[in-house]
Design a protein around this motif. Structure first.
Motif, PDB file in Angstrom:
ATOM      1  N   ASP A 205       0.510  -1.293   0.235  1.00 16.68           N
ATOM      2  CA  ASP A 205      -0.011   0.199  -0.647  1.00 16.68           C
ATOM      3  C   ASP A 205       0.774   0.907  -0.560  1.00 16.68           C
ATOM      4  O   ASP A 205       0.430   2.262   0.393  1.00 16.68           O
ATOM      5  CB  ASP A 205      -0.678   0.211   1.220  1.00 16.68           C
ATOM      6  CG  ASP A 205      -0.400  -0.321   2.524  1.00 16.68           C
ATOM      7  OD1 ASP A 205       0.737  -0.233   2.314  1.00 16.68           O
ATOM      8  OD2 ASP A 205      -0.876   0.215   3.270  1.00 16.68           O
ATOM      9  N   THR A 206       2.635   0.978  -0.507  1.00 17.49           N
ATOM     10  CA  THR A 206       2.855   2.369  -0.515  1.00 17.49           C
ATOM     11  C   THR A 206       2.900   3.461  -1.522  1.00 17.49           C
ATOM     12  O   THR A 206       2.691   2.816  -2.251  1.00 17.49           O
ATOM     13  CB  THR A 206       4.309   1.849  -0.368  1.00 17.49           C
ATOM     14  OG1 THR A 206       5.075   1.351   1.270  1.00 17.49           O
ATOM     15  CG2 THR A 206       5.144   3.341  -0.304  1.00 17.49           C
ATOM     16  N   PRO A 207       2.330   4.602  -1.593  1.00 22.72           N
ATOM     17  CA  PRO A 207       2.402   4.886  -2.828  1.00 22.72           C
ATOM     18  C   PRO A 207       2.887   5.363  -3.572  1.00 22.72           C
ATOM     19  O   PRO A 207       4.748   4.841  -3.225  1.00 22.72           O
ATOM     20  CB  PRO A 207       1.972   7.054  -1.917  1.00 22.72           C
ATOM     21  CG  PRO A 207       1.580   7.152  -0.526  1.00 22.72           C
ATOM     22  CD  PRO A 207       2.662   5.789  -0.159  1.00 22.72           C
ATOM     23  N   GLY A 208       3.193   5.326  -4.820  1.00 20.96           N
ATOM     24  CA  GLY A 208       4.177   4.570  -5.862  1.00 20.96           C
ATOM     25  C   GLY A 208       4.385   3.327  -6.547  1.00 20.96           C
ATOM     26  O   GLY A 208       4.208   2.950  -7.450  1.00 20.96           O
ATOM     27  N   VAL A 209       3.751   2.504  -5.664  1.00 21.18           N
ATOM     28  CA  VAL A 209       3.310   0.984  -6.102  1.00 21.18           C
ATOM     29  C   VAL A 209       1.854   0.586  -6.729  1.00 21.18           C
ATOM     30  O   VAL A 209       1.029   0.901  -6.222  1.00 21.18           O
ATOM     31  CB  VAL A 209       3.447   0.319  -4.789  1.00 21.18           C
ATOM     32  CG1 VAL A 209       3.361  -1.112  -5.205  1.00 21.18           C
ATOM     33  CG2 VAL A 209       4.985   0.235  -3.621  1.00 21.18           C
ATOM     34  N   LYS A 210       2.574   0.319  -8.057  1.00 21.81           N
ATOM     35  CA  LYS A 210       1.420   0.804  -8.797  1.00 21.81           C
ATOM     36  C   LYS A 210       1.683  -1.303  -9.811  1.00 21.81           C
ATOM     37  O   LYS A 210       1.973  -1.634 -10.386  1.00 21.81           O
ATOM     38  CB  LYS A 210       1.209   1.111 -10.087  1.00 21.81           C
ATOM     39  CG  LYS A 210       0.077   0.727 -10.760  1.00 21.81           C
ATOM     40  CD  LYS A 210      -0.216   1.846 -12.045  1.00 21.81           C
ATOM     41  CE  LYS A 210      -1.443   1.524 -13.426  1.00 21.81           C
ATOM     42  NZ  LYS A 210      -0.610   2.676 -13.909  1.00 21.81           N
ATOM     43  N   VAL A 211       0.031  -2.024  -9.265  1.00 21.05           N
ATOM     44  CA  VAL A 211       0.368  -3.208  -9.715  1.00 21.05           C
ATOM     45  C   VAL A 211      -0.374  -2.924 -11.205  1.00 21.05           C
ATOM     46  O   VAL A 211      -1.856  -2.990 -11.364  1.00 21.05           O
ATOM     47  CB  VAL A 211      -0.287  -4.386  -9.176  1.00 21.05           C
ATOM     48  CG1 VAL A 211      -0.758  -5.542 -10.250  1.00 21.05           C
ATOM     49  CG2 VAL A 211      -0.039  -4.759  -8.110  1.00 21.05           C
ATOM     50  N   VAL A 212       0.277  -3.034 -12.681  1.00 19.68           N
ATOM     51  CA  VAL A 212      -0.216  -2.825 -13.709  1.00 19.68           C
ATOM     52  C   VAL A 212      -1.278  -4.261 -14.254  1.00 19.68           C
ATOM     53  O   VAL A 212      -2.027  -3.166 -14.857  1.00 19.68           O
ATOM     54  CB  VAL A 212       1.481  -2.247 -14.712  1.00 19.68           C
ATOM     55  CG1 VAL A 212       0.656  -2.408 -15.715  1.00 19.68           C
ATOM     56  CG2 VAL A 212       2.238  -1.979 -13.983  1.00 19.68           C
ATOM     57  N   ARG A 213      -0.523  -5.191 -14.869  1.00 15.98           N
ATOM     58  CA  ARG A 213      -1.538  -6.320 -14.618  1.00 15.98           C
ATOM     59  C   ARG A 213      -1.362  -7.326 -14.563  1.00 15.98           C
ATOM     60  O   ARG A 213      -0.369  -7.526 -13.769  1.00 15.98           O
ATOM     61  CB  ARG A 213      -1.017  -6.220 -16.359  1.00 15.98           C
ATOM     62  CG  ARG A 213      -0.261  -6.298 -17.103  1.00 15.98           C
ATOM     63  CD  ARG A 213      -0.198  -6.527 -18.714  1.00 15.98           C
ATOM     64  NE  ARG A 213       1.220  -6.342 -18.855  1.00 15.98           N
ATOM     65  CZ  ARG A 213       1.641  -6.697 -19.668  1.00 15.98           C
ATOM     66  NH1 ARG A 213       1.016  -7.489 -21.123  1.00 15.98           N
ATOM     67  NH2 ARG A 213       3.277  -6.861 -19.956  1.00 15.98           N
ATOM     68  N   PRO A 214      -2.026  -8.261 -14.930  1.00 18.59           N
ATOM     69  CA  PRO A 214      -1.562  -9.675 -14.317  1.00 18.59           C
ATOM     70  C   PRO A 214      -0.924 -10.000 -15.198  1.00 18.59           C
ATOM     71  O   PRO A 214      -1.545 -10.736 -16.323  1.00 18.59           O
ATOM     72  CB  PRO A 214      -3.316 -10.606 -14.214  1.00 18.59           C
ATOM     73  CG  PRO A 214      -3.949 -10.231 -14.434  1.00 18.59           C
ATOM     74  CD  PRO A 214      -3.548  -8.436 -14.210  1.00 18.59           C
ATOM     75  N   MET A 215       0.032 -11.305 -15.200  1.00 19.04           N
ATOM     76  CA  MET A 215       0.578 -12.165 -16.074  1.00 19.04           C
ATOM     77  C   MET A 215       0.202 -13.218 -16.833  1.00 19.04           C
ATOM     78  O   MET A 215       0.083 -13.924 -15.504  1.00 19.04           O
ATOM     79  CB  MET A 215       2.029 -11.610 -16.371  1.00 19.04           C
ATOM     80  CG  MET A 215       2.588 -10.293 -15.742  1.00 19.04           C
ATOM     81  SD  MET A 215       2.784  -9.501 -17.444  1.00 19.04           S
ATOM     82  CE  MET A 215       3.452 -10.267 -18.476  1.00 19.04           C
ATOM     83  N   LYS A 216      -0.200 -13.650 -17.658  1.00 14.54           N
ATOM     84  CA  LYS A 216      -0.453 -15.578 -18.152  1.00 14.54           C
ATOM     85  C   LYS A 216       0.404 -16.078 -17.507  1.00 14.54           C
ATOM     86  O   LYS A 216       1.742 -15.677 -18.589  1.00 14.54           O
ATOM     87  CB  LYS A 216      -1.718 -15.014 -18.916  1.00 14.54           C
ATOM     88  CG  LYS A 216      -2.861 -14.101 -18.266  1.00 14.54           C
ATOM     89  CD  LYS A 216      -4.251 -15.167 -19.464  1.00 14.54           C
ATOM     90  CE  LYS A 216      -5.595 -14.135 -19.238  1.00 14.54           C
ATOM     91  NZ  LYS A 216      -6.266 -14.220 -19.763  1.00 14.54           N
ATOM     92  N   VAL A 217      -0.344 -16.918 -17.409  1.00 12.87           N
ATOM     93  CA  VAL A 217       1.228 -18.664 -18.675  1.00 12.87           C
ATOM     94  C   VAL A 217       0.456 -19.407 -18.630  1.00 12.87           C
ATOM     95  O   VAL A 217      -0.207 -20.434 -18.099  1.00 12.87           O
ATOM     96  CB  VAL A 217       1.879 -19.182 -16.541  1.00 12.87           C
ATOM     97  CG1 VAL A 217       2.605 -20.131 -17.370  1.00 12.87           C
ATOM     98  CG2 VAL A 217       2.920 -18.379 -15.722  1.00 12.87           C
ATOM     99  N   PHE A 218       0.819 -19.452 -20.051  1.00 12.76           N
ATOM    100  CA  PHE A 218      -0.372 -20.489 -21.008  1.00 12.76           C
ATOM    101  C   PHE A 218      -1.184 -20.376 -21.101  1.00 12.76           C
ATOM    102  O   PHE A 218      -1.743 -21.533 -21.313  1.00 12.76           O
ATOM    103  CB  PHE A 218       0.844 -22.086 -20.753  1.00 12.76           C
ATOM    104  CG  PHE A 218       2.225 -21.905 -21.488  1.00 12.76           C
ATOM    105  CD1 PHE A 218       2.549 -22.232 -22.155  1.00 12.76           C
ATOM    106  CD2 PHE A 218       3.384 -22.199 -20.245  1.00 12.76           C
ATOM    107  CE1 PHE A 218       3.932 -22.530 -22.335  1.00 12.76           C
ATOM    108  CE2 PHE A 218       4.414 -22.570 -20.802  1.00 12.76           C
ATOM    109  CZ  PHE A 218       4.488 -22.470 -22.108  1.00 12.76           C
TER     110      PHE A 218
END
Length: 403
Positions: A205-218
Motif C-alpha cells: 500500500d506504499t504510494p507509488g506502487v502500482k500493480v499494472v496487470r496480471p501476467m498469464k502463464v500459457f
C-alpha cells in the motif's frame, strides 16, 4: 547413504497423506471454481483448510530447526517427502503455509531480517495471516543474471526511493499480499558487480506502487496468487526497511534461492508421481482397438520409463537435501543445480506422456495435467533458467578437475 525416512518424517507423511485424501483432492474443483469467481482474493475454502492444517500440526513444515515455535524442526531430508506429497496439487502447499514465494521470504527474514522486520512481517507470515511477494524479475533486462537488475534504490536521508518496473511477480496480484521484498541497485557504479544490489521491504500500500496487470502463464492466470507486472514510481520507504545492508542484495538472493530451488524440485517429483499414477489408471481402464491400452507395448514403455525417471530424480533430490543438512547450502550447490536442471524436465516428460495416454482429456480442465504441465514448464525459468544452472555447474566441475 541412508534415505530411509525418519520416524518423525514418516509419521508426518502418513498424516499429510490422510489430510490430502480427506481435504485436498475432494476440493480441487471447488477451489478452482472459487478462485475463478473471485480471482485475486484468497478463497474462503483455502482459509478453512489452513485452519484444519494448523490444528493438525501440519504447518510451516519447511522451516528448519532454528526457526523457533512455528517450526516442526525438520531437516531438508525429512521435509523432502512432505513437499513431494504437497506437489501433487498446485495449490496444496499454501494450505500448510509451505507455498512460494512466502517460504523464501520467510527464510530471508528469519536469516537476515532485523528484530523489527521479523516482528512486523515474519511473524504474520509464519502465522499465515498475510501473503507476500518477491520482486526481482524485470522485463527490460536478463534477470537470470541478478547483476543486470536495473531498478534503482536511492538513499534520501532517512528513506530510500525506488523506481523501476518488475514483472512475473508471483503473489502480488492477491489482495492479501501485504509486503514485497524488492531487489534493486543502490550502488550501480561499484566496480564489484555483486555489491551493487540491495533488497528492501516495500508494503503493497506504499504510494507509488502500482500493480499494472496480471501476467498469464500459457493462458492461466494462476489466481488467486497471480503473477503481476508492478511499477515503482518514486516509492519512498524508511531506511529501516533495507534488509541486511546496502550492497548485500546479491548475498541475500543467493541465500534465498538455494532452499527455494530444492523445494520446487521436491514438488516436481510429486507432480510427476501423480501423473504416473493417473497414466497407469488410464492405461488399465481405457479400451483401444478392442483391448485395454496397457496391452500396447508403447504404453508399457512410457510407464516404465516414467517410473525410472521419477525415481532417479527423487533420489537426486534426497541426496541434495542430505548434503544441505550435512554440509550447508554452499557445499551442496552443485547437487542443487543438478536437481534444478533434472526435476522440472523430468516432470514435463512424465506429464507429457500422461497427457498423450489421456488423449483429448489430458489437455482439458478435467484433469490436473494441463495446468501442471504449464507450471512445470515455468520452473525451467523460475529461480534461474536451465542454461544458467548448466553453465555454472559445468564451470565448477571443469575448474575442480583442472585443479
Amino acid at each position: 547413504m541412508d534415505f530411509e525416512y525418519s520416524p518423525k518424517a514418516q509419521a508426518l507423511l502418513d498424516q499429510l497423506r490422510s489430510f490430502m485424501a480427506e481435504h485436498i483432492y475432494p476440493n480441487e474443483a471447488a477451489m478452482e471454481a472459487e478462485a475463478a469467481e473471485h480471482p485475486w482474493e484468497t478463497p474462503a475454502l483455502m482459509e478453512t483448510l489452513k485452519e484444519k492444517a494448523r490444528a493438525a500440526g501440519l504447518w510451516n513444515l519447511f522451516l528448519p530447526k532454528s526457526y523457533g515455535q512455528y517450526s516442526p524442526g525438520l531437516t531438508n531430508l525429512e521435509y523432502a517427502p512432505l513437499a513431494e506429497e504437497m506437489g501433487r496439487v498446485i495449490w496444496a502447499p499454501e494450505v500448510f503455509n509451505c507455498g512460494a514465494p512466502d517460504t523464501g521470504n520467510m527464510e530471508v527474514l528469519a536469516k537476515y531480517g532485523s528484530d523489527a522486520q521479523k516482528s512486523q512481517w515474519l511473524t504474520p507470515l509464519m502465522k499465515g495471516e498475510i501473503r507476500s511477494a518477491f520482486a526481482m524479475t524485470e522485463p527490460e533486462v536478463a534477470s537470470s543474471d541478478a547483476t543486470n537488475i536495473a531498478t534503482r534504490i536511492t538513499r534520501d536521508g532517512n528513506h530510500y526511493i525506488i523506481n523501476g518496473r518488475k514483472f512475473y511477480i508471483s503473489g502480488a496480484c492477491r489482495k492479501q499480499c501485504k509486503i514485497m521484498i524488492v531487489m534493486g541497485k543502490t550502488d550501480p557504479e561499484n566496480t564489484n558487480r555483486y555489491l551493487q544490489q540491495s533488497q528492501v521491504l516495500v508494503p503493497m500500500d506504499t504510494p507509488g506502487v502500482k500493480v499494472v496487470r496480471p501476467m498469464k502463464v500459457f493462458g492461466y492466470n494462476d489466481s488467486p496468487e497471480g503473477h503481476a507486472e508492478v511499477l515503482f514510481e518514486n516509492v519512498r520507504v524508511p531506511k529501516e526497511n533495507l534488509i541486511l545492508g546496502e550492497g548485500r542484495g546479491f548475498e541475500v538472493a543467493q541465500g534465498r534461492l538455494g532452499p527455494g530451488r530444492i523445494h520446487h524440485c521436491m514438488r516436481s517429483v510429486g507432480a510427476a508421481q501423480r501423473a504416473l499414477e493417473l497414466m497407469c489408471a488410464r492405461a488399465n481402464e481405457r479400451i483401444v482397438f478392442g483391448q485395454p491400452m496397457i496391452k500396447q507395448q508403447s504404453v508399457r514403455e512410457d510407464i516404465a520409463r516414467s517410473a525410472c525417471e521419477i525415481e532417479q530424480a527423487r533420489l537426486l533430490t534426497l541426496k541434495a537435501a542430505a548434503k544441505m543438512d550435512q554440509a550447508g547450502n554452499k557445499d551442496a550447490q552443485d547437487l542443487i543445480a543438478m536437481i534444478k536442471i533434472v526435476a522440472p524436465n523430468m516432470a514435463l516428460a512424465v506429464i507429457d506422456r500422461a497427457i498423450q495416454i489421456h488423449g483429448a482429456l489430458g489437455v482439458s480442465q478435467d484433469t490436473f495435467l494441463a495446468h501442471m504441465f504449464a507450471a512445470q514448464r515455468t520452473l525451467r525459468l523460475a529461480d534461474g533458467p536451465d542454461q544458467v544452472h548448466m553453465m555454472q555447474l559445468g564451470r565448477n566441475l571443469a575448474k575442480r578437475h583442472a585443479q
